[in-house]
Design a protein around this motif. Structure first.
Motif, PDB file in Angstrom:
ATOM      1  N   THR B  49       0.825  -1.206   0.000  1.00 27.42           N
ATOM      2  CA  THR B  49       0.000   0.000   0.000  1.00 27.42           C
ATOM      3  C   THR B  49       0.864   1.263   0.000  1.00 27.42           C
ATOM      4  N   ASP B  50       2.059   1.182   0.614  1.00 28.36           N
ATOM      5  CA  ASP B  50       2.973   2.334   0.535  1.00 28.36           C
ATOM      6  C   ASP B  50       3.353   2.617  -0.919  1.00 28.36           C
ATOM      7  N   PHE B  51       3.681   1.560  -1.648  1.00 27.69           N
ATOM      8  CA  PHE B  51       4.025   1.722  -3.070  1.00 27.69           C
ATOM      9  C   PHE B  51       2.869   2.384  -3.808  1.00 27.69           C
ATOM     10  N   PHE B  52       1.664   1.879  -3.515  1.00 32.13           N
ATOM     11  CA  PHE B  52       0.457   2.393  -4.160  1.00 32.13           C
ATOM     12  C   PHE B  52       0.291   3.877  -3.854  1.00 32.13           C
ATOM     13  N   ALA B  53       0.429   4.227  -2.562  1.00 33.40           N
ATOM     14  CA  ALA B  53       0.251   5.619  -2.153  1.00 33.40           C
ATOM     15  C   ALA B  53       1.265   6.512  -2.839  1.00 33.40           C
ATOM     16  N   MET B  54       2.508   6.058  -2.877  1.00 33.62           N
ATOM     17  CA  MET B  54       3.538   6.898  -3.475  1.00 33.62           C
ATOM     18  C   MET B  54       3.341   7.048  -4.971  1.00 33.62           C
ATOM     19  N   GLN B  56       0.630   7.001  -6.526  1.00 36.40           N
ATOM     20  CA  GLN B  56      -0.508   7.866  -6.804  1.00 36.40           C
ATOM     21  C   GLN B  56      -0.192   9.345  -6.588  1.00 36.40           C
ATOM     22  N   PHE B  69       8.521  -0.049  -8.331  1.00 35.64           N
ATOM     23  CA  PHE B  69       8.835  -0.119  -6.894  1.00 35.64           C
ATOM     24  C   PHE B  69       8.894  -1.579  -6.444  1.00 35.64           C
TER      25      PHE B  69
END
Lengths: 85, 177
Positions: B49-54, B56, B69
């Motif tokens: 989810t960190d990868f996703f957040a970044m 985005q 990532f």
């Protein structure tokens, strides 16, 4: 990438947590908004809900879901069109 | 598993998924999560989810970034490059070949039927993807509420998504989630 090195810092963790919660919401909103022109087509609603449930709540691989649903959905769209004349 | 075979497995899977990503790469996120987090344990849900957040928040091709990532996590810099190619290579080449044909039959009846059949399935998958990402974050009811509020804001107003992302980051940074 630099950010990833510091991803363990609590403050950055928290910020990323907030951002990913919002980003998930944006994704949901995008899907729903694009779907809304089709909300009066029962066939479309049924297949959207099926796709949603199969992917969100089962561990089926995407390939299986797509190959299962897409032919049925296209067939249903064909019947729908034929009925409408 | 060594870095090399892990990277080969990851890129083969990404290449397959990107080839069937009707409706954009977000539709395949739940499958990527299953593969990377649940099946192979290359990353935790949190990292995913960190990868996703970044991805985005950074401007640019978000999903290609997100996959690089993951590639980076699995096999360092070469992993990032290979994953990025596996993500955009296959759909680009399919698109290049298929578009001319698709365009030639633009007004054909069958094409409209195919389109009307594909759209609902694809969009159901997009919504599922958002749900899976929200669940992977697994940060309690506050985060779930934030996801719901963000979705409602985007549906009900013409607000710029960046502001909502920014507000989410601020709430998280203040430790409110």
């Amino acid at each position: 990438v630099l950010c990833l090195q510091y991803a363990h810092l609590p403050i950055l963790r928290n910020i990323l947590g907030g951002v990913s919660a919002v980003a998930a919401g944006l994704l949901i909103a995008t899907g729903l908004r694009l779907l809304s022109p089709h909300r009066h087509r029962p066939v479309a609603v049924v297949f959207a809900v099926l796709a949603f449930i199969l992917m969100a709540f089962t561990k089926l691989p995407l390939l299986a879901v797509l190959f299962g649903l897409v032919p049925l959905s296209i067939a249903a769209a064909g019947i729908e069109k034929a009925r409408a004349g | 598993m060594t870095d090399h075979s892990a990277l080969a497995a990851l890129s083969a899977h990404l290449a397959l998924l990107s080839s069937i990503s009707f409706g954009g790469f977000p539709t395949v996120l739940p499958d990527v999560r299953n593969f990377v987090v649940a099946a192979h344990g290359w990353a935790t849900d949190r990292e995913f989810t960190d990868f996703f957040a970044m991805a985005q928040t950074i401007p640019g091709p978000n999903m290609i970034l997100m996959m690089s990532f993951i590639g980076w996590k699995v096999a360092g810099f070469p992993g990032a490059v290979v994953s990025a190619f596996a993500t955009f290579g296959p759909p680009c080449s399919i698109y290049f070949v298929a578009y001319r044909m698709w365009d030639r039959f633009r007004h054909a009846r069958w094409q409209e039927i195919v389109r009307r059949g594909l759209i609902p399935v694809t969009l159901g998958l997009v919504v599922a993807s958002g749900t899976v990402m929200a669940r992977a974050a697994d940060a309690g009811w506050q985060a779930a509420a934030l996801t719901a509020i963000a979705a409602i804001l985007m549906l009900g107003t013409r607000m710029n998504p960046l502001w909502v992302l920014f507000a989410g980051g601020a709430l998280g940074g203040l430790g409110l989630l």
